[in-house]
Motif scaffolding. Structure first.
Motif, PDB file in Angstrom:
ATOM      1  N   VAL A  25      -9.719  12.182   3.454  1.00 48.60           N
ATOM      2  CA  VAL A  25      -8.812  11.221   3.273  1.00 48.60           C
ATOM      3  C   VAL A  25      -8.796  10.183   2.360  1.00 48.60           C
ATOM      4  O   VAL A  25     -10.056   9.633   1.985  1.00 48.60           O
ATOM      5  CB  VAL A  25      -9.100  10.159   4.849  1.00 48.60           C
ATOM      6  N   VAL A  26      -7.590  10.086   1.750  1.00 49.15           N
ATOM      7  CA  VAL A  26      -7.707   9.173   0.516  1.00 49.15           C
ATOM      8  C   VAL A  26      -6.784   8.114   0.606  1.00 49.15           C
ATOM      9  O   VAL A  26      -5.519   8.176   0.931  1.00 49.15           O
ATOM     10  CB  VAL A  26      -7.144  10.126  -0.887  1.00 49.15           C
ATOM     11  N   SER A  27      -7.365   6.792   0.375  1.00 47.15           N
ATOM     12  CA  SER A  27      -6.853   5.720   0.515  1.00 47.15           C
ATOM     13  C   SER A  27      -6.164   5.465  -0.969  1.00 47.15           C
ATOM     14  O   SER A  27      -6.984   5.107  -1.749  1.00 47.15           O
ATOM     15  CB  SER A  27      -7.661   4.645   1.009  1.00 47.15           C
ATOM     16  N   CYS A  28      -4.997   5.481  -1.366  1.00 44.11           N
ATOM     17  CA  CYS A  28      -4.489   5.257  -2.567  1.00 44.11           C
ATOM     18  C   CYS A  28      -4.376   3.867  -2.823  1.00 44.11           C
ATOM     19  O   CYS A  28      -4.337   3.039  -1.881  1.00 44.11           O
ATOM     20  CB  CYS A  28      -3.228   5.973  -2.774  1.00 44.11           C
ATOM     21  N   GLY A  29      -4.312   3.497  -4.299  1.00 44.20           N
ATOM     22  CA  GLY A  29      -3.623   2.063  -4.482  1.00 44.20           C
ATOM     23  C   GLY A  29      -2.151   1.868  -4.412  1.00 44.20           C
ATOM     24  O   GLY A  29      -1.368   3.011  -4.147  1.00 44.20           O
ATOM     25  N   GLY A  30      -1.798   0.731  -4.050  1.00 39.13           N
ATOM     26  CA  GLY A  30      -0.356   0.490  -3.843  1.00 39.13           C
ATOM     27  C   GLY A  30       0.369   0.933  -4.819  1.00 39.13           C
ATOM     28  O   GLY A  30       1.554   1.216  -4.501  1.00 39.13           O
ATOM     29  N   ILE A  74      -0.649   5.907   1.622  1.00 38.84           N
ATOM     30  CA  ILE A  74       0.152   5.199   0.373  1.00 38.84           C
ATOM     31  C   ILE A  74       0.723   4.084   1.186  1.00 38.84           C
ATOM     32  O   ILE A  74       0.766   4.108   2.504  1.00 38.84           O
ATOM     33  CB  ILE A  74       1.120   5.856  -0.397  1.00 38.84           C
ATOM     34  N   GLY A  75       1.233   3.142   0.405  1.00 39.77           N
ATOM     35  CA  GLY A  75       1.924   2.059   0.798  1.00 39.77           C
ATOM     36  C   GLY A  75       1.656   0.628   0.158  1.00 39.77           C
ATOM     37  O   GLY A  75       0.790   0.525  -0.465  1.00 39.77           O
ATOM     38  N   PHE A  76       2.082  -0.100   0.507  1.00 38.76           N
ATOM     39  CA  PHE A  76       2.221  -1.667  -0.305  1.00 38.76           C
ATOM     40  C   PHE A  76       0.700  -1.890   0.076  1.00 38.76           C
ATOM     41  O   PHE A  76       0.270  -1.759   0.902  1.00 38.76           O
ATOM     42  CB  PHE A  76       3.102  -2.502   0.268  1.00 38.76           C
ATOM     43  N   MET A  77       0.139  -2.959  -0.878  1.00 33.92           N
ATOM     44  CA  MET A  77      -1.072  -3.506  -0.577  1.00 33.92           C
ATOM     45  C   MET A  77      -0.950  -4.373   0.797  1.00 33.92           C
ATOM     46  O   MET A  77      -0.112  -4.978   1.191  1.00 33.92           O
ATOM     47  CB  MET A  77      -1.066  -4.750  -1.700  1.00 33.92           C
ATOM     48  N   GLY A  78      -2.057  -4.162   1.302  1.00 35.25           N
ATOM     49  CA  GLY A  78      -2.183  -4.854   2.749  1.00 35.25           C
ATOM     50  C   GLY A  78      -1.558  -4.016   3.654  1.00 35.25           C
ATOM     51  O   GLY A  78      -1.374  -4.335   5.109  1.00 35.25           O
ATOM     52  N   SER A  79      -1.045  -2.840   3.479  1.00 36.63           N
ATOM     53  CA  SER A  79      -0.504  -2.271   4.761  1.00 36.63           C
ATOM     54  C   SER A  79      -1.601  -1.336   5.488  1.00 36.63           C
ATOM     55  O   SER A  79      -0.999  -0.833   6.392  1.00 36.63           O
ATOM     56  CB  SER A  79       0.650  -0.790   4.136  1.00 36.63           C
ATOM     57  N   GLY A  80      -2.583  -1.734   5.119  1.00 35.10           N
ATOM     58  CA  GLY A  80      -3.813  -0.906   5.955  1.00 35.10           C
ATOM     59  C   GLY A  80      -4.349   0.384   5.710  1.00 35.10           C
ATOM     60  O   GLY A  80      -5.112   0.947   6.248  1.00 35.10           O
TER      61      GLY A  80
END
Ligand code: S3P
Length: 172
Positions: free
Chosen positions: A75-80, A8-14
């Motif tokens: 491994v899940v990349s969530c939306g910001g 998780i994290g802000f847009m563009g946090s990687g």
């Protein structure tokens, strides 16, 4: 790996870059929530926001998260914005470890400035707006995460290894 790793994290946090890195290191499935939502609905996130509104997109996020939570560990990349709904946080807490990626507003700006597919930033592409939205979300991000990793001035390999060391997640 026994449970999901939710980034998780802000847009563009990687999140997307690091989830792809973790996929390689761990040889596990990787899922990008935004990409899954786009492919399942046959529509870009910009179009979803423009035609049906943000709440519609947020409902799709919750639906997608339920599906992911019930599937094999990935491994899940969530939306910001995924963790802004408590319901989503509950699903994530039950099914995995939540990893917060952070970066300064300046770093975020440099990473996202050419992006046209983030409706939340369309028309607000500047450091000041990013800093103020980040400040509004900071308390939630920090409260819900199990692990926190700063990404400024680090390469993806370093960040991924830091996550694995802190989470205790091991290859099966
Ligand atoms: C959003 C972040 C985006 C995407 C949508 C809304 C947000 O994901 O889910 O545009 O509210 O922060 P990324 O964090 O992957 O850019």
């Amino acid at each position: 790996m026994e449970k999901h790793i939710y980034l998780i994290g802000f847009m563009g946090s990687g999140k997307s870059t690091i989830s792809r890195k973790l996929k390689k290191l761990m040889q596990v499935k990787e899922l990008d929530m935004d990409a899954e939502i786009v492919s399942e609905n046959g529509m870009s996130i910009n179009d979803m926001f423009a035609r049906f509104g943000e709440d519609y997109f947020r409902d799709k996020e919750t639906e997608m998260l339920r599906k992911i939570a019930d599937s094999a560990p990935a491994v899940v990349s969530c939306g910001g914005g995924t963790v802004l709904r408590q319901e989503n946080v509950d699903i994530m807490k039950k099914s995995g470890v939540i990893v917060l990626l952070t970066a300064s507003p300046q770093t975020i700006y440099l990473r996202v400035r050419n992006s046209k597919d983030r409706p939340i930033l369309n028309g607000h592409m500047n450091v000041e707006y990013i800093a103020s939205l980040m400040e509004k979300r900071r308390a939630v991000y920090e409260a819900v995460c199990d692990i926190r990793v700063a990404t400024d001035d680090k390469n993806p390999d370093q960040i991924a290894k830091e996550i694995l060391a802190l989470s205790g997640c091991q290859k099966k």
